[in-house]
Design a protein around this motif. Structure first.
Motif, PDB file in Angstrom:
ATOM      1  N   SER A 258     -12.029   2.758  21.643  1.00  0.00           N
ATOM      2  CA  SER A 258     -11.168   1.669  22.102  1.00  0.00           C
ATOM      3  C   SER A 258     -10.700   1.994  23.515  1.00  0.00           C
ATOM      4  CB  SER A 258      -9.956   1.529  21.171  1.00  0.00           C
ATOM      5  OG  SER A 258      -9.126   0.474  21.578  1.00  0.00           O
ATOM      6  N   ARG A 259     -10.921   1.090  24.437  1.00  0.00           N
ATOM      7  CA  ARG A 259     -10.581   1.368  25.829  1.00  0.00           C
ATOM      8  C   ARG A 259      -9.100   1.665  25.985  1.00  0.00           C
ATOM      9  NH1 ARG A 259     -14.505  -3.032  26.838  1.00  0.00           N
ATOM     10  NH2 ARG A 259     -16.333  -2.100  27.822  1.00  0.00           N
ATOM     11  N   GLN A 260      -8.802   2.640  26.793  1.00  0.00           N
ATOM     12  CA  GLN A 260      -7.427   3.095  26.962  1.00  0.00           C
ATOM     13  C   GLN A 260      -6.520   2.029  27.571  1.00  0.00           C
ATOM     14  OE1 GLN A 260      -6.210   6.061  25.706  1.00  0.00           O
ATOM     15  NE2 GLN A 260      -8.247   5.902  24.762  1.00  0.00           N
ATOM     16  N   ASP A 261      -7.091   1.120  28.353  1.00  0.00           N
ATOM     17  CA  ASP A 261      -6.271   0.071  28.962  1.00  0.00           C
ATOM     18  C   ASP A 261      -6.099  -1.134  28.041  1.00  0.00           C
ATOM     19  OD1 ASP A 261      -8.849  -0.862  29.075  1.00  0.00           O
ATOM     20  OD2 ASP A 261      -8.790  -1.455  31.183  1.00  0.00           O
ATOM     21  N   SER A 262      -6.639  -1.023  26.821  1.00  0.00           N
ATOM     22  CA  SER A 262      -6.505  -2.108  25.854  1.00  0.00           C
ATOM     23  C   SER A 262      -5.317  -1.851  24.946  1.00  0.00           C
ATOM     24  CB  SER A 262      -7.780  -2.208  25.008  1.00  0.00           C
ATOM     25  OG  SER A 262      -7.587  -3.079  23.906  1.00  0.00           O
ATOM     26  N   SER A 263      -4.652  -2.920  24.520  1.00  0.00           N
ATOM     27  CA  SER A 263      -3.500  -2.786  23.624  1.00  0.00           C
ATOM     28  C   SER A 263      -3.929  -2.765  22.157  1.00  0.00           C
ATOM     29  CB  SER A 263      -2.509  -3.934  23.852  1.00  0.00           C
ATOM     30  OG  SER A 263      -3.118  -5.182  23.577  1.00  0.00           O
ATOM     31  N   GLU A 264      -5.230  -2.801  21.902  1.00  0.00           N
ATOM     32  CA  GLU A 264      -5.687  -2.828  20.517  1.00  0.00           C
ATOM     33  C   GLU A 264      -5.545  -1.462  19.854  1.00  0.00           C
ATOM     34  OE1 GLU A 264      -9.839  -3.848  20.289  1.00  0.00           O
ATOM     35  OE2 GLU A 264     -10.474  -1.798  20.662  1.00  0.00           O
ATOM     36  N   LYS A 265      -5.302  -1.526  18.560  1.00  0.00           N
ATOM     37  CA  LYS A 265      -5.310  -0.340  17.708  1.00  0.00           C
ATOM     38  C   LYS A 265      -5.737  -0.809  16.328  1.00  0.00           C
ATOM     39  CE  LYS A 265      -0.356  -0.861  16.717  1.00  0.00           C
ATOM     40  NZ  LYS A 265       0.985  -0.227  16.759  1.00  0.00           N
ATOM     41  N   PHE A 266      -5.875   0.115  15.414  1.00  0.00           N
ATOM     42  CA  PHE A 266      -6.330  -0.250  14.077  1.00  0.00           C
ATOM     43  C   PHE A 266      -5.321   0.229  13.039  1.00  0.00           C
ATOM     44  CE2 PHE A 266      -9.946  -0.496  16.748  1.00  0.00           C
ATOM     45  CZ  PHE A 266     -10.655  -1.586  16.267  1.00  0.00           C
ATOM     46  N   VAL A 267      -4.958  -0.709  12.160  1.00  0.00           N
ATOM     47  CA  VAL A 267      -4.063  -0.361  11.082  1.00  0.00           C
ATOM     48  C   VAL A 267      -4.933  -0.017   9.875  1.00  0.00           C
ATOM     49  CG1 VAL A 267      -3.806  -2.782  10.353  1.00  0.00           C
ATOM     50  CG2 VAL A 267      -2.094  -1.095   9.701  1.00  0.00           C
TER      51      VAL A 267
ATOM     52  N   PHE B 162       0.840  -1.205   0.000  1.00  0.00           N
ATOM     53  CA  PHE B 162       0.000   0.000   0.000  1.00  0.00           C
ATOM     54  C   PHE B 162       0.872   1.252   0.000  1.00  0.00           C
ATOM     55  CE2 PHE B 162      -2.544  -3.388   1.747  1.00  0.00           C
ATOM     56  CZ  PHE B 162      -3.833  -3.157   1.285  1.00  0.00           C
ATOM     57  N   THR B 163       0.325   2.328  -0.519  1.00  0.00           N
ATOM     58  CA  THR B 163       1.084   3.572  -0.571  1.00  0.00           C
ATOM     59  C   THR B 163       1.108   4.307   0.764  1.00  0.00           C
ATOM     60  OG1 THR B 163      -0.874   4.808  -1.315  1.00  0.00           O
ATOM     61  CG2 THR B 163       0.563   3.878  -3.014  1.00  0.00           C
ATOM     62  N   LYS B 164       0.129   4.019   1.619  1.00  0.00           N
ATOM     63  CA  LYS B 164       0.054   4.715   2.906  1.00  0.00           C
ATOM     64  C   LYS B 164      -0.438   3.751   3.980  1.00  0.00           C
ATOM     65  CE  LYS B 164      -2.129   8.675   5.221  1.00  0.00           C
ATOM     66  NZ  LYS B 164      -3.090   9.804   5.052  1.00  0.00           N
ATOM     67  N   VAL B 165       0.284   3.677   5.102  1.00  0.00           N
ATOM     68  CA  VAL B 165      -0.100   2.816   6.216  1.00  0.00           C
ATOM     69  C   VAL B 165      -0.055   3.637   7.499  1.00  0.00           C
ATOM     70  CG1 VAL B 165       0.427   0.739   7.548  1.00  0.00           C
ATOM     71  CG2 VAL B 165       0.802   0.759   5.068  1.00  0.00           C
ATOM     72  N   ALA B 166      -1.166   3.653   8.222  1.00  0.00           N
ATOM     73  CA  ALA B 166      -1.242   4.427   9.465  1.00  0.00           C
ATOM     74  C   ALA B 166      -1.811   3.558  10.579  1.00  0.00           C
ATOM     75  CB  ALA B 166      -2.115   5.653   9.255  1.00  0.00           C
ATOM     76  N   ASN B 167      -1.536   3.947  11.809  1.00  0.00           N
ATOM     77  CA  ASN B 167      -2.079   3.273  12.989  1.00  0.00           C
ATOM     78  C   ASN B 167      -2.917   4.261  13.773  1.00  0.00           C
ATOM     79  OD1 ASN B 167      -0.629   0.495  13.104  1.00  0.00           O
ATOM     80  ND2 ASN B 167       0.992   1.960  12.627  1.00  0.00           N
ATOM     81  N   PHE B 168      -4.055   3.790  14.248  1.00  0.00           N
ATOM     82  CA  PHE B 168      -5.007   4.697  14.888  1.00  0.00           C
ATOM     83  C   PHE B 168      -5.682   3.996  16.056  1.00  0.00           C
ATOM     84  CE2 PHE B 168      -9.468   6.471  14.838  1.00  0.00           C
ATOM     85  CZ  PHE B 168      -9.144   7.716  15.359  1.00  0.00           C
ATOM     86  N   LYS B 169      -5.808   4.696  17.171  1.00  0.00           N
ATOM     87  CA  LYS B 169      -6.543   4.181  18.326  1.00  0.00           C
ATOM     88  C   LYS B 169      -7.752   5.083  18.546  1.00  0.00           C
ATOM     89  CE  LYS B 169      -5.960   2.610  23.113  1.00  0.00           C
ATOM     90  NZ  LYS B 169      -6.192   1.176  22.837  1.00  0.00           N
TER      91      LYS B 169
END
Length: 244
Positions: free
Chosen positions: A228-237, A217-224
């Motif tokens: 999403s609960r702050q105590d969770s380690s999840e994020k979205f690519v 892909f030409t652009k990859v970002a990470n976003f929380k």
């Protein structure tokens, strides 16, 4: 909408402006046979503003607001988009996508989008979506999806998580393996210029996935998102501009 304990009519200390009032925190007592961790989880759910919002707005869970906030920032659910939602149960992400891609054709003069949700289990119908029971990792699943779409997808999104084993490191590796499988599936069904969005967990193993996505892909970002609960380690690519 919930009423105050004193009822809808005027009472002592009534404040119609809402100032000076506060939400009451729901406390849950530990019942016999229920673990403390379960009690704390239930208490958190009952006091979660996103859970309350989902109930009030008829959404199928707080996860709906994760994709809503992610799309608010990156704008990939546009009118006319063909969307594949992997592991779509219970259907909250599909609910958000319907009006945004104009799947019901309610936006006059805008292109009409299409949403295909697939899962290992049957999902209660979502107006404006086509839902199927399918294992996306089966041989030929990509061809089946393209047949249902009548072509390739503009967006592949996934909020999937592997069943928990109770071991943090093992669960992290399982979820990342599932996410990588979703990414490879996206490579097979995405149109050039398309978008891949998926939940990942921070913890080290996501590095290889990031490298792979940056090649494709030409652009990859990470976003929380805020949902999403702050105590969770999840994020979205969010990977945009598929090279094809």
């Amino acid at each position: 909408m919930a009423r105050s304990p004193t009822g809808p009519k005027g009472t002592k200390g009534k404040n119609t402006s809402g100032r000076g009032q506060r939400d009451l925190t729901v406390k849950v007592k530990t019942a016999r046979g229920r673990k403390l961790s379960s009690t704390l989880w239930l208490q958190r759910q009952l006091n979660d503003p996103y859970v309350k919002r989902a109930q009030a707005e008829g959404m199928r869970g707080r996860a709906a607001y994760k994709i809503l906030e992610t799309d608010d920032k990156y704008r990939f659910l546009v009118p006319g988009a063909r969307v594949v939602d992997l592991g779509c149960a219970p259907g909250g992400w599909c609910q958000v996508a319907v009006p945004r891609v104009n799947a019901l054709g309610e936006k006059s003069g805008k292109k009409v989008g299409y949403i295909l949700g697939i899962d290992l289990q049957e999902v209660e119908p979502v107006p404006g979506c086509e839902l199927h029971v399918l294992d996306f990792m089966e041989d030929g699943a990509d061809d089946q999806v393209k047949a249902w779409l009548g072509g390739k997808a503009d967006v592949v999104m996934s909020d999937m998580a592997a069943a928990s084993s109770g071991h943090k490191q093992t669960d992290h590796l399982r979820i990342m393996a599932l996410c990588e499988a979703a990414a490879h599936f996206a490579f097979d069904v995405l149109e050039e210029g398309g978008t891949f969005v998926a939940k990942v967990l921070a913890g080290g193993a996501e590095g290889d996935l990031q490298k792979l996505l940056k090649q494709k892909f030409t652009k990859v970002a990470n976003f929380k998102p805020g949902a999403s609960r702050q105590d969770s380690s999840e994020k979205f690519v969010v990977a945009q501009g598929f090279r094809g």
